[in-house]
Each structure stands twice: as C-alpha cells, then as structure tokens.
Design a protein around this motif. Structure first.
Motif, PDB file in Angstrom:
ATOM      1  N   THR A 157       0.845  -1.188   0.000  1.00 19.17           N
ATOM      2  CA  THR A 157       0.000   0.000   0.000  1.00 19.17           C
ATOM      3  C   THR A 157       0.883   1.242   0.000  1.00 19.17           C
ATOM      4  O   THR A 157       1.986   1.233   0.545  1.00 19.17           O
ATOM      5  CB  THR A 157      -0.932   0.031   1.233  1.00 19.17           C
ATOM      6  OG1 THR A 157      -1.755   1.202   1.177  1.00 19.17           O
ATOM      7  CG2 THR A 157      -0.136   0.045   2.521  1.00 19.17           C
ATOM      8  N   LYS A 207      -5.873   5.520  -0.519  1.00 16.50           N
ATOM      9  CA  LYS A 207      -4.576   4.871  -0.669  1.00 16.50           C
ATOM     10  C   LYS A 207      -4.672   3.798  -1.747  1.00 16.50           C
ATOM     11  O   LYS A 207      -5.717   3.202  -1.960  1.00 16.50           O
ATOM     12  CB  LYS A 207      -4.148   4.231   0.653  1.00 16.50           C
ATOM     13  CG  LYS A 207      -3.862   5.215   1.776  1.00 16.50           C
ATOM     14  CD  LYS A 207      -3.393   4.468   3.014  1.00 16.50           C
ATOM     15  CE  LYS A 207      -3.054   5.435   4.133  1.00 16.50           C
ATOM     16  NZ  LYS A 207      -2.603   4.723   5.344  1.00 16.50           N
ATOM     17  N   TYR A 209      -3.355   0.118  -3.127  1.00 19.07           N
ATOM     18  CA  TYR A 209      -2.804  -1.097  -2.563  1.00 19.07           C
ATOM     19  C   TYR A 209      -2.927  -2.231  -3.568  1.00 19.07           C
ATOM     20  O   TYR A 209      -3.695  -2.178  -4.526  1.00 19.07           O
ATOM     21  CB  TYR A 209      -3.507  -1.473  -1.255  1.00 19.07           C
ATOM     22  CG  TYR A 209      -4.962  -1.869  -1.427  1.00 19.07           C
ATOM     23  CD1 TYR A 209      -5.320  -3.198  -1.631  1.00 19.07           C
ATOM     24  CD2 TYR A 209      -5.971  -0.913  -1.394  1.00 19.07           C
ATOM     25  CE1 TYR A 209      -6.638  -3.561  -1.793  1.00 19.07           C
ATOM     26  CE2 TYR A 209      -7.291  -1.266  -1.563  1.00 19.07           C
ATOM     27  CZ  TYR A 209      -7.629  -2.593  -1.754  1.00 19.07           C
ATOM     28  OH  TYR A 209      -8.930  -2.948  -1.923  1.00 19.07           O
TER      29      TYR A 209
END
Length: 222
Positions: A157, A207, A209
């Motif tokens: 991530t 985020k 990932y």
C-alpha cells in the motif's frame, strides 16, 4: 546510507527452534534527479508549425513546450526500515518494509494560459511525499526429502500527496481536455493526480494497494 543488524547474531540466545533468523535494516538516500530535462531544453529553439515544411518553404514558431530557465534538479529524500524473519527453520518467512519519500522541487510539465504564447511549461512545481508499506509472507506447510509445498502472499500500500506548490497557489493544471471537459491537477494536500470536471472536483485521499497470492510444488527428484 544503509545499516543492517542481524539480531540472531547480535543476540545468539534468541536463536532456536522458533527464531532461526532475524534482521533489521534502515536506510537513507538523497539523490538529485534531472533526467526529465533535455540536454538543450533551456535553449530557445524554433519548431516547425503544422503543415511545414511545405515543399521548399519553411516556417518556424516558438517552442510551445519550453523549459523554465530557472529550473533546478528535484531531490527525493527516502527513509526506509525493514524487518526480515525466519521462523521454524524457515518454514515461515516474513519480509516487511516501510518507507517515506519526500521529493523537493518536483519537475513536471504544467498547462499555462494560451495568452502567454505557449501551451505548457516544464518547471519545478512544488514538493511531494510518498509513503508506503509492503509485506511478503512465505509458508512451507509440507516438506519431505522429495517434495516441498510452498505458499506465499504479499500486500503493498502507498499514498502520494502534494505537500506544497508555487507560492500563493493551491493547484497546478497538469493536463486538460476540452472534450470531455476534464483536467488532471496537482492540488496541495491531495494525491498527485486529482481529476476535475466542469468545476466539480473528483479528488480523493484514497490509498493505493495491491495483493498477491502464490503457491508452488517442488519435486526434488522429478
């Protein structure tokens, strides 16, 4: 600069049937980067406009994508830490790392007003941070003299954010399209590429990932 600490060597008492390998790593790097700047990028040049050369006729116009005369190299500063473990005679392995990169004077092209006589400019637009974490897990559930079964999984991530821009501005137009009317912007406090359409921001601090799994079978005598 990079440091390694082998815990199982520094502290032999922790090594045994459970912990057979343990290592800590730490590193710091600072590298200047100007690879995106052409050799003669800051020199004023003329370019052929659309339709030229036309037969024996030539015509030149000002470079529409120049590089700023004041451009400087960008400097990524990276701090990274890692942990490597081997358990139960390496039947279980763990490799993990976390990092943070701060880039100062980020180099990229940005769109400018057509009234300036150019369409875009390559320059230092601001500062950026990139933080991430990744881990790899290995597992050997079965092992004999002739056969070995391995399983593995990984997770990654990261988050990229614009932390500063030109003095007095909060966003820089990196790329625009007229149809549909959308643009890609560097926005202070947001991720690197924020999409905007018809004055409505499609920004996100999400985020990124990725995950991966794998397994393998090894026949030693096959």
């Amino acid at each position: 600069m990079e440091l390694h600490l082998f815990l199982t060597k520094a502290f032999p008492s922790i090594k045994g049937d459970i912990w057979n390998y343990a290592k800590l790593t730490a590193s710091y790097t600072k590298v200047g980067n100007a690879t995106n700047i052409g050799i003669y990028a800051i020199d004023p040049i003329g370019v052929f406009p659309t339709g030229y050369p036309f037969g024996d006729l030539s015509s030149y116009i000002r470079n529409q994508s120049p590089t700023s005369l004041d451009i400087t190299p960008e400097f990524p500063n990276t701090v990274e830490g890692g942990l490597n473990l081997g358990l139960f005679k390496d039947r279980i392995t763990i490799d993990a790392s976390v990092y943070s990169t701060k880039t100062k004077d980020l180099i990229t092209f940005s769109n400018v007003s057509n009234t300036s006589g150019i369409s875009r400019l390559q320059d230092n637009i601001g500062d950026m941070t990139n933080k991430g974490f990744d881990i790899d897990l290995g597992l050997i559930p079965f092992k004999s003299r002739d056969f070995e079964w391995k399983l593995g999984a990984s997770y990654t991530t990261y988050k990229t954010e614009i932390t500063d821009l030109y003095p007095g501005i909060d966003e820089v137009n990196l790329l625009s399209y007229s149809n549909p009317a959308v643009g890609i912007f560097a926005v202070k406090g947001e991720k690197l590429s924020s999409y905007q359409r018809n004055k409505i921001s499609k920004r996100s601090k999400r985020k990124y990932y990725s995950r991966c799994k794998w397994n393998s079978f090894n026949y030693i005598n096959f």
